[in-house]
Design a protein around this motif. Structure first.
Motif, PDB file in Angstrom:
ATOM      1  N   MET A   1       0.831  -1.207   0.000  1.00  0.00           N
ATOM      2  CA  MET A   1       0.000   0.000   0.000  1.00  0.00           C
ATOM      3  C   MET A   1       0.867   1.260   0.000  1.00  0.00           C
ATOM      4  O   MET A   1       0.629   2.200  -0.769  1.00  0.00           O
ATOM      5  CB  MET A   1      -0.931   0.010   1.208  1.00  0.00           C
ATOM      6  CG  MET A   1      -1.884   1.203   1.277  1.00  0.00           C
ATOM      7  SD  MET A   1      -1.176   2.655   2.146  1.00  0.00           S
ATOM      8  CE  MET A   1      -1.200   2.053   3.846  1.00  0.00           C
ATOM      9  N   LEU A   2       1.901   1.277   0.838  1.00  0.00           N
ATOM     10  CA  LEU A   2       2.770   2.449   0.916  1.00  0.00           C
ATOM     11  C   LEU A   2       3.611   2.610  -0.347  1.00  0.00           C
ATOM     12  O   LEU A   2       3.809   3.728  -0.830  1.00  0.00           O
ATOM     13  CB  LEU A   2       3.675   2.339   2.145  1.00  0.00           C
ATOM     14  CG  LEU A   2       2.969   2.442   3.508  1.00  0.00           C
ATOM     15  CD1 LEU A   2       3.950   2.148   4.638  1.00  0.00           C
ATOM     16  CD2 LEU A   2       2.337   3.812   3.687  1.00  0.00           C
ATOM     17  N   LEU A   3       4.097   1.503  -0.897  1.00  0.00           N
ATOM     18  CA  LEU A   3       4.860   1.573  -2.134  1.00  0.00           C
ATOM     19  C   LEU A   3       4.008   2.094  -3.285  1.00  0.00           C
ATOM     20  O   LEU A   3       4.475   2.875  -4.124  1.00  0.00           O
ATOM     21  CB  LEU A   3       5.431   0.197  -2.485  1.00  0.00           C
ATOM     22  CG  LEU A   3       6.649  -0.259  -1.672  1.00  0.00           C
ATOM     23  CD1 LEU A   3       6.936  -1.729  -1.939  1.00  0.00           C
ATOM     24  CD2 LEU A   3       7.866   0.588  -1.977  1.00  0.00           C
ATOM     25  N   ASN A   4       2.747   1.671  -3.318  1.00  0.00           N
ATOM     26  CA  ASN A   4       1.840   2.170  -4.357  1.00  0.00           C
ATOM     27  C   ASN A   4       1.634   3.674  -4.217  1.00  0.00           C
ATOM     28  O   ASN A   4       1.574   4.410  -5.208  1.00  0.00           O
ATOM     29  CB  ASN A   4       0.494   1.448  -4.283  1.00  0.00           C
ATOM     30  CG  ASN A   4       0.587   0.012  -4.752  1.00  0.00           C
ATOM     31  OD1 ASN A   4       1.491  -0.348  -5.494  1.00  0.00           O
ATOM     32  ND2 ASN A   4      -0.347  -0.818  -4.309  1.00  0.00           N
ATOM     33  N   GLY A   5       1.530   4.141  -2.966  1.00  0.00           N
ATOM     34  CA  GLY A   5       1.369   5.573  -2.729  1.00  0.00           C
ATOM     35  C   GLY A   5       2.589   6.360  -3.170  1.00  0.00           C
ATOM     36  O   GLY A   5       2.470   7.421  -3.782  1.00  0.00           O
ATOM     37  N   LEU A   6       3.778   5.842  -2.876  1.00  0.00           N
ATOM     38  CA  LEU A   6       4.999   6.506  -3.285  1.00  0.00           C
ATOM     39  C   LEU A   6       5.154   6.495  -4.815  1.00  0.00           C
ATOM     40  O   LEU A   6       5.706   7.429  -5.401  1.00  0.00           O
ATOM     41  CB  LEU A   6       6.211   5.830  -2.634  1.00  0.00           C
ATOM     42  CG  LEU A   6       6.342   6.021  -1.118  1.00  0.00           C
ATOM     43  CD1 LEU A   6       7.502   5.206  -0.574  1.00  0.00           C
ATOM     44  CD2 LEU A   6       6.521   7.491  -0.768  1.00  0.00           C
ATOM     45  N   THR A   7       4.662   5.439  -5.448  1.00  0.00           N
ATOM     46  CA  THR A   7       4.694   5.374  -6.907  1.00  0.00           C
ATOM     47  C   THR A   7       3.797   6.451  -7.512  1.00  0.00           C
ATOM     48  O   THR A   7       4.180   7.139  -8.472  1.00  0.00           O
ATOM     49  CB  THR A   7       4.241   3.988  -7.398  1.00  0.00           C
ATOM     50  OG1 THR A   7       5.109   2.980  -6.844  1.00  0.00           O
ATOM     51  CG2 THR A   7       4.291   3.902  -8.916  1.00  0.00           C
ATOM     52  N   LEU A   8       2.605   6.614  -6.962  1.00  0.00           N
ATOM     53  CA  LEU A   8       1.702   7.664  -7.429  1.00  0.00           C
ATOM     54  C   LEU A   8       2.320   9.044  -7.225  1.00  0.00           C
ATOM     55  O   LEU A   8       2.210   9.926  -8.084  1.00  0.00           O
ATOM     56  CB  LEU A   8       0.365   7.574  -6.682  1.00  0.00           C
ATOM     57  CG  LEU A   8      -0.550   6.397  -7.038  1.00  0.00           C
ATOM     58  CD1 LEU A   8      -1.753   6.364  -6.092  1.00  0.00           C
ATOM     59  CD2 LEU A   8      -1.020   6.499  -8.486  1.00  0.00           C
ATOM     60  N   ALA A   9       2.968   9.230  -6.081  1.00  0.00           N
ATOM     61  CA  ALA A   9       3.595  10.519  -5.786  1.00  0.00           C
ATOM     62  C   ALA A   9       4.727  10.808  -6.763  1.00  0.00           C
ATOM     63  O   ALA A   9       4.898  11.943  -7.230  1.00  0.00           O
ATOM     64  CB  ALA A   9       4.116  10.531  -4.350  1.00  0.00           C
ATOM     65  N   ALA A  10       5.522   9.779  -7.103  1.00  0.00           N
ATOM     66  CA  ALA A  10       6.609   9.958  -8.065  1.00  0.00           C
ATOM     67  C   ALA A  10       6.058  10.309  -9.445  1.00  0.00           C
ATOM     68  O   ALA A  10       6.636  11.128 -10.168  1.00  0.00           O
ATOM     69  CB  ALA A  10       7.452   8.684  -8.143  1.00  0.00           C
ATOM     70  N   PHE A  11       4.927   9.705  -9.797  1.00  0.00           N
ATOM     71  CA  PHE A  11       4.306  10.012 -11.091  1.00  0.00           C
ATOM     72  C   PHE A  11       3.822  11.462 -11.125  1.00  0.00           C
ATOM     73  O   PHE A  11       4.000  12.166 -12.127  1.00  0.00           O
ATOM     74  CB  PHE A  11       3.133   9.062 -11.338  1.00  0.00           C
ATOM     75  CG  PHE A  11       2.480   9.247 -12.675  1.00  0.00           C
ATOM     76  CD1 PHE A  11       3.106   8.804 -13.830  1.00  0.00           C
ATOM     77  CD2 PHE A  11       1.252   9.868 -12.783  1.00  0.00           C
ATOM     78  CE1 PHE A  11       2.518   8.981 -15.076  1.00  0.00           C
ATOM     79  CE2 PHE A  11       0.650  10.053 -14.013  1.00  0.00           C
ATOM     80  CZ  PHE A  11       1.282   9.604 -15.167  1.00  0.00           C
ATOM     81  N   LEU A  12       3.233  11.922 -10.026  1.00  0.00           N
ATOM     82  CA  LEU A  12       2.792  13.316  -9.946  1.00  0.00           C
ATOM     83  C   LEU A  12       3.988  14.254 -10.090  1.00  0.00           C
ATOM     84  O   LEU A  12       3.918  15.262 -10.821  1.00  0.00           O
ATOM     85  CB  LEU A  12       2.088  13.569  -8.615  1.00  0.00           C
ATOM     86  CG  LEU A  12       1.683  15.021  -8.346  1.00  0.00           C
ATOM     87  CD1 LEU A  12       0.605  15.469  -9.332  1.00  0.00           C
ATOM     88  CD2 LEU A  12       1.189  15.183  -6.908  1.00  0.00           C
ATOM     89  N   GLU A  13       5.073  13.935  -9.425  1.00  0.00           N
ATOM     90  CA  GLU A  13       6.282  14.766  -9.508  1.00  0.00           C
ATOM     91  C   GLU A  13       6.787  14.848 -10.944  1.00  0.00           C
ATOM     92  O   GLU A  13       7.186  15.920 -11.420  1.00  0.00           O
ATOM     93  CB  GLU A  13       7.363  14.165  -8.613  1.00  0.00           C
ATOM     94  CG  GLU A  13       8.679  14.917  -8.619  1.00  0.00           C
ATOM     95  CD  GLU A  13       9.717  14.222  -7.783  1.00  0.00           C
ATOM     96  OE1 GLU A  13      10.872  14.172  -8.226  1.00  0.00           O
ATOM     97  OE2 GLU A  13       9.380  13.714  -6.687  1.00  0.00           O
ATOM     98  N   LEU A  14       6.740  13.719 -11.638  1.00  0.00           N
ATOM     99  CA  LEU A  14       7.175  13.688 -13.029  1.00  0.00           C
ATOM    100  C   LEU A  14       6.326  14.614 -13.905  1.00  0.00           C
ATOM    101  O   LEU A  14       6.844  15.281 -14.806  1.00  0.00           O
ATOM    102  CB  LEU A  14       7.086  12.250 -13.543  1.00  0.00           C
ATOM    103  CG  LEU A  14       7.406  12.008 -15.020  1.00  0.00           C
ATOM    104  CD1 LEU A  14       8.860  12.364 -15.311  1.00  0.00           C
ATOM    105  CD2 LEU A  14       7.130  10.558 -15.393  1.00  0.00           C
ATOM    106  N   ILE A  15       5.038  14.673 -13.635  1.00  0.00           N
ATOM    107  CA  ILE A  15       4.123  15.475 -14.450  1.00  0.00           C
ATOM    108  C   ILE A  15       4.270  16.968 -14.177  1.00  0.00           C
ATOM    109  O   ILE A  15       4.318  17.789 -15.097  1.00  0.00           O
ATOM    110  CB  ILE A  15       2.659  15.048 -14.210  1.00  0.00           C
ATOM    111  CG1 ILE A  15       2.457  13.586 -14.631  1.00  0.00           C
ATOM    112  CG2 ILE A  15       1.698  15.963 -14.971  1.00  0.00           C
ATOM    113  CD1 ILE A  15       2.718  13.316 -16.087  1.00  0.00           C
ATOM    114  N   VAL A  16       4.360  17.340 -12.903  1.00  0.00           N
ATOM    115  CA  VAL A  16       4.270  18.761 -12.557  1.00  0.00           C
ATOM    116  C   VAL A  16       5.611  19.491 -12.594  1.00  0.00           C
ATOM    117  O   VAL A  16       5.636  20.717 -12.754  1.00  0.00           O
ATOM    118  CB  VAL A  16       3.629  18.956 -11.163  1.00  0.00           C
ATOM    119  CG1 VAL A  16       2.243  18.337 -11.113  1.00  0.00           C
ATOM    120  CG2 VAL A  16       4.511  18.389 -10.058  1.00  0.00           C
ATOM    121  N   THR A  17       6.739  18.774 -12.469  1.00  0.00           N
ATOM    122  CA  THR A  17       8.041  19.441 -12.418  1.00  0.00           C
ATOM    123  C   THR A  17       8.325  20.309 -13.646  1.00  0.00           C
ATOM    124  O   THR A  17       8.776  21.457 -13.499  1.00  0.00           O
ATOM    125  CB  THR A  17       9.175  18.422 -12.203  1.00  0.00           C
ATOM    126  OG1 THR A  17       9.000  17.784 -10.936  1.00  0.00           O
ATOM    127  CG2 THR A  17      10.541  19.106 -12.233  1.00  0.00           C
TER     128      THR A  17
END
Length: 453
Positions: free
Chosen positions: A285-301
């Motif tokens: 569950m936590l790894l999935n959350g961190l994966t989503l967060a990394a994807f968001l970072e990739l999009i918004v940076t």
């Protein structure tokens, strides 16, 4: 130095160099974050005695992660020298190969049960090789992108090198999430090795891209200047010049980057350890959350970096640091609730504000040093920061939490403090930029990098 307009060679496409920077840093950060993730959830059981206390095993595991940061400044000095005196491209090929070989070797290491204390010793040696490699990688990737950027777009194109962190984190957490689906027994036995072994394929792709890359056009002006220095008997050591003339810029740069580096590992590696060991939440569950967060970072940076070119990179970074201050305590507070939705929202919110730190900082740091010592200068600032703040962030966070009986608030408060210091230092970097432009070291290249920052 001669004006850029006198250079005979036509500069290569900024998009091509940005892609080369992105591909290489993505692979290197993938390897680096794979180690960080494994250190949080599996190395404590694989490379240390089964009868060791849980807290001590966790600290020991994070300590192997930390040692990789010990030699990062050395990597920055060695490859910074090569990058400033010979060329940016050569360093990028060498560092990528070093990182890839070390990562594959980690995936093949025997466990503690198989060879005893030799196992963590080999792990530490390979981690040190990773540290040297990443120490030289970041500066070269940033400069290849920034120095080929069109006028007024340095922040945007510089962010492509920074995006490698997001892509690497996304690939790493994604791979570990995938391997966790096979179950705990399979993951502990062989699943954790797959992300490291997969690095071999990624490295080959990265080498193909980088070997076709031309060096930065700035190098022609630098080599012309070196010939004059040699005739005058001037110093041939960029690191000596940086420490003599730009040590204040290096020092302020270190603290400006503290949240972007050390803070990152607090809200990823330590949060993962806190959630699994202290709150007994699901690793998947936590790894999935961190994966989503990394994807968001990739999009918004990239969008935040474009904003930096328009309104000023310093302003974007300061706003991001202020956001970290506001979200530090809520980030960990919601982990204690066990509510998946709240935990994911907190992860996404934190990564959103931290994304404002990554992209713009590449151009801001490059902006603070003269071209002929730029690789060395930004590498020193970045890698010393990683040594002081990032390498020991998870260990320090676990230690601070243990002093408070396992509470989350000491690491959260520490994150708030370094973010507040970072705000002041980021504003100081703007002052140093103005002095550089006004001084004798300013030239056409420096002005071009600084445009829009």
């Amino acid at each position: 130095m001669p004006d850029r307009t006198t250079t005979a060679r036509r500069p290569q496409s900024p998009y091509r160099t940005a892609l080369a920077a992105l591909s290489g840093t993505s692979i290197e950060w993938y390897d680096f974050y794979a180690f960080a993730t494994a250190a949080a959830i599996v190395f404590n059981d694989v490379f240390f005695p089964a009868d060791m206390p849980t807290a001590l095993k966790t600290i020991s595991s994070f300590a192997t992660f930390a040692v990789g940061f010990l030699l990062r400044p050395l990597g920055g000095i060695v490859f910074g020298h090569i990058g400033d005196r010979v060329g940016r491209k050569k360093t990028l090929v060498i560092t990528l190969m070093m990182m890839g070989i070390a990562s594959v070797a980690i995936g093949l290491l025997p466990t503690y049960e198989q060879v005893g204390a030799l196992s963590p010793i080999l792990l530490i040696v390979l981690r040190l090789v990773q540290g040297i490699a990443i120490g030289g990688e970041w500066g070269g990737a940033v400069l290849i992108a920034v120095e080929n950027a069109p006028k007024g777009k340095a922040t945007f194109f510089g962010s492509f090198a920074q995006l490698g962190s997001s892509v690497g984190a996304l690939l790493s957490t994604g791979m570990f999430s995938l391997m966790s689906l096979f179950g705990d027994a399979a993951f502990d036995s062989w699943g954790w090795r797959v992300p490291f072994l997969a690095s071999a394929v990624l490295v080959v792709i990265g080498l193909v891209v980088r070997t076709k890359l031309e060096d930065s056009p700035v190098m022609e002006d630098i080599h012309a200047g070196q010939e004059k220095e040699e005739r005058k008997g001037a110093s041939q050591l960029p690191v000596a010049e940086v420490l003599r003339n730009d040590w204040k810029t290096v020092l302020v740069g270190v603290f400006s980057l503290a949240t972007a580096t050390g803070g990152y590992y607090v809200v990823t590696s330590y949060l993962l350890s806190y959630g699994t060991d202290d709150q007994h939440l699901s690793e998947s569950m936590l790894l999935n959350g961190l994966t989503l967060a990394a994807f968001l970072e990739l999009i918004v940076t990239p969008f935040l970096s474009l904003l930096g070119d328009k309104v000023g990179a310093h302003k974007v970074v300061v706003c991001g640091l202020a956001g970290v201050v506001l979200l530090s305590i809520p980030q960990f507070m919601v982990v204690g609730t066990g509510n998946v939705v709240l935990i994911y929202l907190a992860m996404l919110a934190m990564r959103l504000v931290m994304s404002a730190l990554y992209g713009p900082m590449a151009a801001i740091l490059a902006d603070g040093f003269a071209p002929h010592v730029r690789y060395t200068g930004i590498s020193l600032a970045y890698q010393i920061c990683n040594l002081v703040f990032a390498g020991f962030a998870p260990v320090t966070a676990v230690w601070l939490s243990s002093l408070a009986g396992g509470a989350y608030w000491p690491p959260a408060v520490a994150l708030m403090v370094i973010s507040l210091i970072g705000i002041w230092c980021t504003l100081r970097l703007r002052t140093y930029r103005a002095r550089l432009v006004a001084g004798t070291t300013a030239d056409a290249t420096t002005d071009r990098v600084g445009a829009g920052v």
